[in-house]
Design a protein around this motif. Structure first.
Motif, PDB file in Angstrom:
ATOM      1  N   ARG A 189       0.830  -1.216   0.000  1.00 40.33           N
ATOM      2  CA  ARG A 189       0.000   0.000   0.000  1.00 40.33           C
ATOM      3  C   ARG A 189       0.860   1.260   0.000  1.00 40.33           C
ATOM      4  O   ARG A 189       0.531   2.248  -0.660  1.00 40.33           O
ATOM      5  N   ILE A 190       1.962   1.235   0.743  1.00 40.81           N
ATOM      6  CA  ILE A 190       2.863   2.394   0.770  1.00 40.81           C
ATOM      7  C   ILE A 190       3.478   2.595  -0.618  1.00 40.81           C
ATOM      8  O   ILE A 190       3.521   3.714  -1.138  1.00 40.81           O
ATOM      9  N   ILE A 191       3.935   1.518  -1.231  1.00 42.99           N
ATOM     10  CA  ILE A 191       4.527   1.600  -2.573  1.00 42.99           C
ATOM     11  C   ILE A 191       3.517   2.169  -3.568  1.00 42.99           C
ATOM     12  O   ILE A 191       3.835   3.093  -4.326  1.00 42.99           O
ATOM     13  N   SER A 192       2.299   1.660  -3.559  1.00 47.02           N
ATOM     14  CA  SER A 192       1.268   2.149  -4.479  1.00 47.02           C
ATOM     15  C   SER A 192       0.978   3.630  -4.269  1.00 47.02           C
ATOM     16  O   SER A 192       0.798   4.381  -5.231  1.00 47.02           O
ATOM     17  N   ALA A 193       0.940   4.064  -3.027  1.00 44.63           N
ATOM     18  CA  ALA A 193       0.642   5.469  -2.732  1.00 44.63           C
ATOM     19  C   ALA A 193       1.788   6.394  -3.135  1.00 44.63           C
ATOM     20  O   ALA A 193       1.564   7.545  -3.515  1.00 44.63           O
ATOM     21  N   LEU A 194       3.024   5.914  -3.061  1.00 45.41           N
ATOM     22  CA  LEU A 194       4.179   6.747  -3.411  1.00 45.41           C
ATOM     23  C   LEU A 194       4.433   6.830  -4.918  1.00 45.41           C
ATOM     24  O   LEU A 194       5.008   7.807  -5.394  1.00 45.41           O
ATOM     25  N   LYS A 195       4.006   5.826  -5.682  1.00 41.42           N
ATOM     26  CA  LYS A 195       4.346   5.736  -7.111  1.00 41.42           C
ATOM     27  C   LYS A 195       4.015   6.995  -7.923  1.00 41.42           C
ATOM     28  O   LYS A 195       4.798   7.359  -8.797  1.00 41.42           O
ATOM     29  N   PRO A 196       2.908   7.686  -7.687  1.00 43.11           N
ATOM     30  CA  PRO A 196       2.642   8.882  -8.503  1.00 43.11           C
ATOM     31  C   PRO A 196       3.660  10.008  -8.296  1.00 43.11           C
ATOM     32  O   PRO A 196       3.712  10.943  -9.085  1.00 43.11           O
ATOM     33  N   TYR A 197       4.481   9.927  -7.258  1.00 42.16           N
ATOM     34  CA  TYR A 197       5.391  11.019  -6.917  1.00 42.16           C
ATOM     35  C   TYR A 197       6.821  10.811  -7.389  1.00 42.16           C
ATOM     36  O   TYR A 197       7.629  11.734  -7.330  1.00 42.16           O
TER      37      TYR A 197
END
Length: 135
Positions: free
Chosen positions: A9-17
């Protein structure tokens, strides 16, 4: 939730940045954190999960990795989610206190904490770790 699910979940949330990579192989580099990121700078995040009856722990290989990285002013963090919907962020320099410490001592070393359902607020997290400056 498991530590692996939290990490995902952390990886998915960070990917747009930025450029976010899960680190898969612990065999080649024991102790290396779970996530490598490049947003404005390169950095690392070790994810931990605190279950109801089990405290998170820093393994000896992780302690050594963080100790060596902090000697050269590395950008490394520990992000720990908990069963009761809390999230704690620790600078890599705190690992020397977290290693073999009980949970009550972990909480005192956190740079910041959030109470949210699944992940900490990503924009706020990125502000704290110095990866974005915009308001």
């Amino acid at each position: 939730m498991s530590e692996a699910k939290y990490q995902g979940r952390i990886i998915s949330a960070l990917k747009p940045y930025g450029h976010i990579l899960p680190v898969e192989s612990k065999l080649k580099s024991p102790g290396i954190p779970d996530i490598n990121f490049f947003i404005r700078n390169e950095g690392w995040i070790e994810t931990k999960w605190r279950y109801r009856n089990t405290d998170p722990e820093i393994r000896q290989t992780q302690f050594i990795w963080f100790r060596e990285r902090m000697k050269v002013n590395g950008n490394a963090w520990v992000l720990c989610g908990t069963f009761d919907k809390m999230h704690y962020l620790f600078p890599g320099s705190a690992v020397k206190w977290l290693y073999k410490a009980p949970w009550k001592d972990w909480v005192t070393q956190a740079t910041c904490s959030w109470r949210t359902n699944y992940i900490p607020p990503i924009i706020e997290l990125l502000h704290v770790i110095g990866e974005i400056n915009e308001e």
